[in-house]
Design a protein around this motif. Structure first.
Motif, mmCIF file in Angstrom:
data_model
loop_
_atom_site.group_PDB
_atom_site.id
_atom_site.type_symbol
_atom_site.label_atom_id
_atom_site.label_comp_id
_atom_site.label_asym_id
_atom_site.label_seq_id
_atom_site.Cartn_x
_atom_site.Cartn_y
_atom_site.Cartn_z
ATOM 1 N N LEU A 52 -24.121 25.691 -15.915
ATOM 2 C CA LEU A 52 -24.073 27.087 -16.887
ATOM 3 C C LEU A 52 -23.774 26.742 -18.195
ATOM 4 C CD1 LEU A 52 -23.210 29.992 -16.960
ATOM 5 C CD2 LEU A 52 -20.566 29.459 -16.413
ATOM 6 N N THR A 91 -16.420 29.601 -20.285
ATOM 7 C CA THR A 91 -17.245 29.183 -19.117
ATOM 8 C C THR A 91 -16.523 29.397 -17.740
ATOM 9 O OG1 THR A 91 -18.262 27.532 -20.611
ATOM 10 C CG2 THR A 91 -18.731 27.513 -18.242
ATOM 11 N N LEU A 95 -17.782 31.943 -14.501
ATOM 12 C CA LEU A 95 -18.093 31.403 -13.406
ATOM 13 C C LEU A 95 -17.405 32.417 -12.421
ATOM 14 C CD1 LEU A 95 -17.733 27.380 -13.672
ATOM 15 C CD2 LEU A 95 -19.560 28.567 -12.947
ATOM 16 N N ASP A 98 -18.927 35.926 -12.250
ATOM 17 C CA ASP A 98 -20.060 36.184 -11.467
ATOM 18 C C ASP A 98 -19.724 36.042 -9.907
ATOM 19 O OD1 ASP A 98 -21.707 36.162 -13.497
ATOM 20 O OD2 ASP A 98 -22.035 33.925 -13.658
ATOM 21 N N ARG A 106 -27.703 34.889 -14.939
ATOM 22 C CA ARG A 106 -26.729 34.735 -15.879
ATOM 23 C C ARG A 106 -27.882 34.038 -17.033
ATOM 24 N NH1 ARG A 106 -22.163 36.353 -18.240
ATOM 25 N NH2 ARG A 106 -21.048 36.311 -16.243
ATOM 26 N N THR A 111 -27.389 32.284 -11.060
ATOM 27 C CA THR A 111 -25.905 31.842 -11.273
ATOM 28 C C THR A 111 -25.524 30.865 -10.327
ATOM 29 O OG1 THR A 111 -25.136 33.628 -9.746
ATOM 30 C CG2 THR A 111 -25.399 34.345 -11.946
ATOM 31 N N ALA A 112 -24.252 30.059 -10.710
ATOM 32 C CA ALA A 112 -23.727 28.930 -10.072
ATOM 33 C C ALA A 112 -23.555 29.471 -8.646
ATOM 34 C CB ALA A 112 -22.705 28.168 -10.579
ATOM 35 N N SER A 121 -17.829 27.537 -6.995
ATOM 36 C CA SER A 121 -17.871 28.310 -8.454
ATOM 37 C C SER A 121 -16.427 28.451 -8.834
ATOM 38 C CB SER A 121 -18.822 29.543 -8.359
ATOM 39 O OG SER A 121 -20.079 29.203 -8.390
#
Length: 337
Positions: A52, A91, A95, A98, A106, A111-112, A121
């Motif tokens: 990210l 950040t 996380l 999302d 993202r 996304t993570a 995440s």
């Protein structure tokens, strides 16, 4: 507004280049702190966090800390760790957001939570929050700690408030502005304000920079709201109509609903409740938003907050730093055009 400040909506294209160039050397130090502090013996942590952090973000919030320090002619280095703390807070919230939203994109990348799953995440987000507080404690200023810890709690309150307002079409404009003032603008304000603390400036300077960041943050979020209904996935870096499908009641929807006919309002009630969320429904929603000038009026409100942000810089001397901060506001607005 003095002649040295060009107004929002000027023909000349706005850019982040002035602020990027202003803080380039400082940002290298911040990036070094970020890289160092996201490391862990648990390999998944730097892998996921790095996905990210290295994913194309503009570092807007830490750059504001650095630029405000330059505005005040601060000569020290405390702002490097604190700007990194700001980025870690941001950040971590991304996380978590999302996961809450079930987002798949993202900044144009997966996304993570899609790659590593929701539990990883959330936990890495917690790790980054913890790192941010370590950096604050190392700075040693209780005032800085108070500002950033308060911002963190306000952001969380704003996110919960947004969650409770989700799929509630009766959410009003005032309530929505309270939500975005908390979930988005609070960190912008804190990022700017801490520069005045490390520069040991008076309360009035803190408040001026807080007002600049807060108004910029509201403008930034309003533009994001407009873009969700007036752009494409490549431009946004996320799925088209994500807010619509998630049942988020953002300002374009609030305005279109308030101005709509009985039939249109029934559509919005069904759509926000999740019963009309297909591609044709999204297209219809966009038509209604355009019919009632909800995008243009959302952007006009964004410009209003942008002007307030620029006005907050009035007490500061003209120069490269102030010009860069003004242009950062103009860039935030110009993203919609």
């Amino acid at each position: 507004m003095t002649a040295t400040v060009h107004p929002i909506g000027a023909v000349r294209a706005a850019s982040l280049d002035p602020i990027v160039q202003l803080v380039a050397a400082d940002l290298n130090h911040v990036n070094a702190v970020i890289l160092d502090r996201m490391q862990s013996e648990v390999a998944l942590i730097p892998e996921l966090a790095g996905h990210l952090i290295a994913g194309g973000g503009k570092r807007m919030r830490p750059m504001l800390t650095l630029a405000c320090a330059r505005l005040l002619d601060y000569q020290g280095s405390r702002h490097h760790k604190l700007a990194a703390a700001v980025e870690f807070i941001h950040t971590a919230t991304l996380l978590h957001d999302d996961v809450v939203d079930g987002s798949g994109l993202r900044r144009g990348r997966r996304t993570a939570n899609i790659i590593w799953g929701n539990p990883a995440s959330v936990l890495v987000g917690d790790f980054l929050f913890s790192r941010s507080f370590e950096l604050m404690v190392e700075d040693g200023s209780l005032k800085v700690l108070k500002i950033l810890s308060r911002a963190s709690s306000v952001i969380a309150e704003g996110e919960v408030d947004q969650l409770t307002a989700q799929r509630r079409i009766e959410t009003g404009e005032d309530h929505y502005l309270e939500i975005i003032a908390a979930k988005t603008a609070a960190l912008f304000a804190a990022a700017c304000r801490i520069a005045a603390v490390v520069a040991e400036r008076e309360e009035a300077v803190e408040e001026a920079l807080d007002a600049y960041g807060r108004n910029l943050g509201v403008a930034f979020q309003l533009v994001d709201d407009a873009i969700d209904y007036a752009s494409d996935a490549k431009t946004m870096g996320k799925g088209v109509g994500d807010d619509f499908r998630d049942g988020k009641v953002t300002l374009p929807v609030i305005l279109a609903y308030a101005r709509g006919t009985g039939e249109e309002r029934e559509f919005w009630r069904e759509a926000i409740a999740g019963r009309r969320a297909g591609d044709e429904d999204l297209a219809h929603a966009i038509r209604l938003i355009e019919r009632h000038d909800a995008i243009s009026d959302t952007l006009e409100r964004a410009r209003h907050y942008g002007r307030r942000a620029i006005d907050a810089l009035g007490p500061f001397p003209a120069g490269r730093a102030r010009s860069a901060l003004v242009e950062a506001v103009e860039f935030a607005i110009a993203r919609a055009y």
